[in-house]
Design a protein around this motif. Sequence first.
Motif, PDB file in Angstrom:
ATOM      1  N   LYS A  22      20.515 -39.415   4.934  1.00  0.00           N
ATOM      2  CA  LYS A  22      21.773 -38.718   4.652  1.00  0.00           C
ATOM      3  C   LYS A  22      21.933 -37.457   5.493  1.00  0.00           C
ATOM      4  N   TYR A  23      20.823 -36.862   5.927  1.00  0.00           N
ATOM      5  CA  TYR A  23      20.917 -35.656   6.757  1.00  0.00           C
ATOM      6  C   TYR A  23      21.380 -36.007   8.173  1.00  0.00           C
ATOM      7  N   GLU A  24      20.885 -37.120   8.670  1.00  0.00           N
ATOM      8  CA  GLU A  24      21.386 -37.601   9.959  1.00  0.00           C
ATOM      9  C   GLU A  24      22.845 -38.021   9.831  1.00  0.00           C
ATOM     10  N   ASN A  25      23.186 -38.624   8.710  1.00  0.00           N
ATOM     11  CA  ASN A  25      24.580 -39.011   8.473  1.00  0.00           C
ATOM     12  C   ASN A  25      25.483 -37.787   8.484  1.00  0.00           C
ATOM     13  N   GLU A  26      24.990 -36.709   7.926  1.00  0.00           N
ATOM     14  CA  GLU A  26      25.766 -35.471   7.902  1.00  0.00           C
ATOM     15  C   GLU A  26      26.065 -34.996   9.326  1.00  0.00           C
ATOM     16  N   GLU A  27      25.099 -35.106  10.217  1.00  0.00           N
ATOM     17  CA  GLU A  27      25.315 -34.725  11.608  1.00  0.00           C
ATOM     18  C   GLU A  27      26.315 -35.641  12.292  1.00  0.00           C
ATOM     19  N   LEU A  28      26.226 -36.920  11.986  1.00  0.00           N
ATOM     20  CA  LEU A  28      27.169 -37.879  12.565  1.00  0.00           C
ATOM     21  C   LEU A  28      28.585 -37.607  12.067  1.00  0.00           C
ATOM     22  N   ILE A  29      28.700 -37.242  10.802  1.00  0.00           N
ATOM     23  CA  ILE A  29      30.012 -36.902  10.243  1.00  0.00           C
ATOM     24  C   ILE A  29      30.579 -35.674  10.953  1.00  0.00           C
ATOM     25  N   LYS A  30      29.733 -34.689  11.189  1.00  0.00           N
ATOM     26  CA  LYS A  30      30.172 -33.425  11.776  1.00  0.00           C
ATOM     27  C   LYS A  30      30.526 -33.560  13.244  1.00  0.00           C
ATOM     28  N   TRP A  31      29.716 -34.314  13.990  1.00  0.00           N
ATOM     29  CA  TRP A  31      29.876 -34.357  15.438  1.00  0.00           C
ATOM     30  C   TRP A  31      30.316 -35.719  15.954  1.00  0.00           C
ATOM     31  N   GLY A  32      30.955 -36.502  15.098  1.00  0.00           N
ATOM     32  CA  GLY A  32      31.438 -37.815  15.535  1.00  0.00           C
ATOM     33  C   GLY A  32      32.516 -37.706  16.602  1.00  0.00           C
ATOM     34  N   PHE A  33      32.795 -38.830  17.235  1.00  0.00           N
ATOM     35  CA  PHE A  33      33.837 -38.897  18.257  1.00  0.00           C
ATOM     36  C   PHE A  33      35.134 -39.428  17.624  1.00  0.00           C
ATOM     37  N   LYS A  99      35.548 -33.971   4.817  1.00  0.00           N
ATOM     38  CA  LYS A  99      34.343 -33.341   4.298  1.00  0.00           C
ATOM     39  C   LYS A  99      34.703 -31.961   3.757  1.00  0.00           C
ATOM     40  N   THR A 100      34.326 -31.700   2.503  1.00  0.00           N
ATOM     41  CA  THR A 100      34.581 -30.397   1.896  1.00  0.00           C
ATOM     42  C   THR A 100      33.246 -29.747   1.526  1.00  0.00           C
ATOM     43  N   PRO A 101      33.208 -28.413   1.405  1.00  0.00           N
ATOM     44  CA  PRO A 101      31.957 -27.713   1.091  1.00  0.00           C
ATOM     45  C   PRO A 101      31.318 -28.146  -0.232  1.00  0.00           C
ATOM     46  N   SER A 102      32.118 -28.617  -1.166  1.00  0.00           N
ATOM     47  CA  SER A 102      31.577 -28.979  -2.474  1.00  0.00           C
ATOM     48  C   SER A 102      30.887 -30.349  -2.489  1.00  0.00           C
ATOM     49  N   MET A 103      31.026 -31.117  -1.414  1.00  0.00           N
ATOM     50  CA  MET A 103      30.448 -32.463  -1.379  1.00  0.00           C
ATOM     51  C   MET A 103      28.956 -32.415  -1.103  1.00  0.00           C
ATOM     52  N   ASP A 104      28.249 -33.420  -1.621  1.00  0.00           N
ATOM     53  CA  ASP A 104      26.817 -33.547  -1.368  1.00  0.00           C
ATOM     54  C   ASP A 104      26.574 -33.914   0.091  1.00  0.00           C
ATOM     55  N   VAL A 105      25.340 -33.748   0.502  1.00  0.00           N
ATOM     56  CA  VAL A 105      24.962 -34.102   1.876  1.00  0.00           C
ATOM     57  C   VAL A 105      25.231 -35.591   2.111  1.00  0.00           C
ATOM     58  N   GLY A 106      25.931 -35.903   3.205  1.00  0.00           N
ATOM     59  CA  GLY A 106      26.231 -37.288   3.536  1.00  0.00           C
ATOM     60  C   GLY A 106      27.436 -37.865   2.828  1.00  0.00           C
ATOM     61  N   GLN A 107      28.046 -37.109   1.924  1.00  0.00           N
ATOM     62  CA  GLN A 107      29.190 -37.617   1.172  1.00  0.00           C
ATOM     63  C   GLN A 107      30.486 -37.289   1.900  1.00  0.00           C
ATOM     64  N   VAL A 108      31.433 -38.220   1.862  1.00  0.00           N
ATOM     65  CA  VAL A 108      32.731 -38.010   2.497  1.00  0.00           C
ATOM     66  C   VAL A 108      33.834 -38.601   1.633  1.00  0.00           C
ATOM     67  N   SER A 109      35.053 -38.182   1.929  1.00  0.00           N
ATOM     68  CA  SER A 109      36.235 -38.831   1.379  1.00  0.00           C
ATOM     69  C   SER A 109      37.180 -39.056   2.553  1.00  0.00           C
ATOM     70  N   PHE A 110      38.464 -39.265   2.277  1.00  0.00           N
ATOM     71  CA  PHE A 110      39.398 -39.603   3.348  1.00  0.00           C
ATOM     72  C   PHE A 110      40.629 -38.703   3.319  1.00  0.00           C
ATOM     73  N   HIS A 111      41.100 -38.360   4.498  1.00  0.00           N
ATOM     74  CA  HIS A 111      42.355 -37.622   4.593  1.00  0.00           C
ATOM     75  C   HIS A 111      43.517 -38.503   4.150  1.00  0.00           C
ATOM     76  N   ASN A 112      43.485 -39.747   4.574  1.00  0.00           N
ATOM     77  CA  ASN A 112      44.566 -40.680   4.240  1.00  0.00           C
ATOM     78  C   ASN A 112      43.966 -42.021   3.819  1.00  0.00           C
ATOM     79  N   PRO A 113      43.890 -42.284   2.511  1.00  0.00           N
ATOM     80  CA  PRO A 113      43.307 -43.547   2.028  1.00  0.00           C
ATOM     81  C   PRO A 113      44.021 -44.790   2.556  1.00  0.00           C
ATOM     82  N   LYS A 114      45.270 -44.642   2.956  1.00  0.00           N
ATOM     83  CA  LYS A 114      46.014 -45.794   3.462  1.00  0.00           C
ATOM     84  C   LYS A 114      45.491 -46.255   4.819  1.00  0.00           C
ATOM     85  N   GLN A 115      44.736 -45.389   5.483  1.00  0.00           N
ATOM     86  CA  GLN A 115      44.176 -45.745   6.789  1.00  0.00           C
ATOM     87  C   GLN A 115      42.777 -46.353   6.674  1.00  0.00           C
TER      88      GLN A 115
END
Length: 209
Positions: A22-33, A99-115
């Motif tokens: 999950k820590y590597e996932n966090e980096e991928l979330i942060k620095w993805g393309f 990604k919001t500050p309150s989320m656990d490491v590696g956790q995400v949600s979506f800006h637009n669920p329709k996408q």
Amino acid sequence: MVFYFTSNVVSPPVKLFMGLDKYENEELIKWGFPEDVWFHVDNISSAHVYLRLQKGQTLDDVHHDVLIDACQLVKANSINGNKMNNIDIVYTMWENLKKTPSMDVGQVSFHNPKQVRKMRIEKRINEIVNRLNKTKVETHPDFRAEREARDAGERQDKKKIVREQKDREKEAEKKRLEDAELKSYASLHKTENMTTTNYDDNNDSDDFM
């Protein structure tokens, strides 16, 4: 650590990758393309698997067989999902991850669920999972450096486009001025703009002595 897999169901082959934890996932979330497609088992803990598209491509450009490979890889790397049949895999573009500050490491949600799209996976297909695992490579990339290099290249491309556009505009203006000059020169030689005279300096006379 990141694991890279080669999906050779298309030509040229494409790369799938996922973080070790999950820590590597966090980096991928942060620095993805922006070109990355993110995959995850719906509502169940699993690895975050990514597919990197070419610039300009969209989800509609992803080959169906590549989607199957990515979904099978996600399922195989989910402790609970790997044991279950008929599970849904969700996938969306990296830019849609929230990604919001309150989320656990590696956790995400979506800006637009329709996408967010879903694919139902009936069961694990060992043939696919084994084929992908044979291509597995472990690396230790610098996520931030890769993203910064990508962005720097994009800025250079944009500058090049602007320069080329300015060059085209200069060339068009030069041609316009040349055409205007030619038109002005040609107008000087039109018959209606030229004067003639019949003055004969008394050299010819019709008078008789």
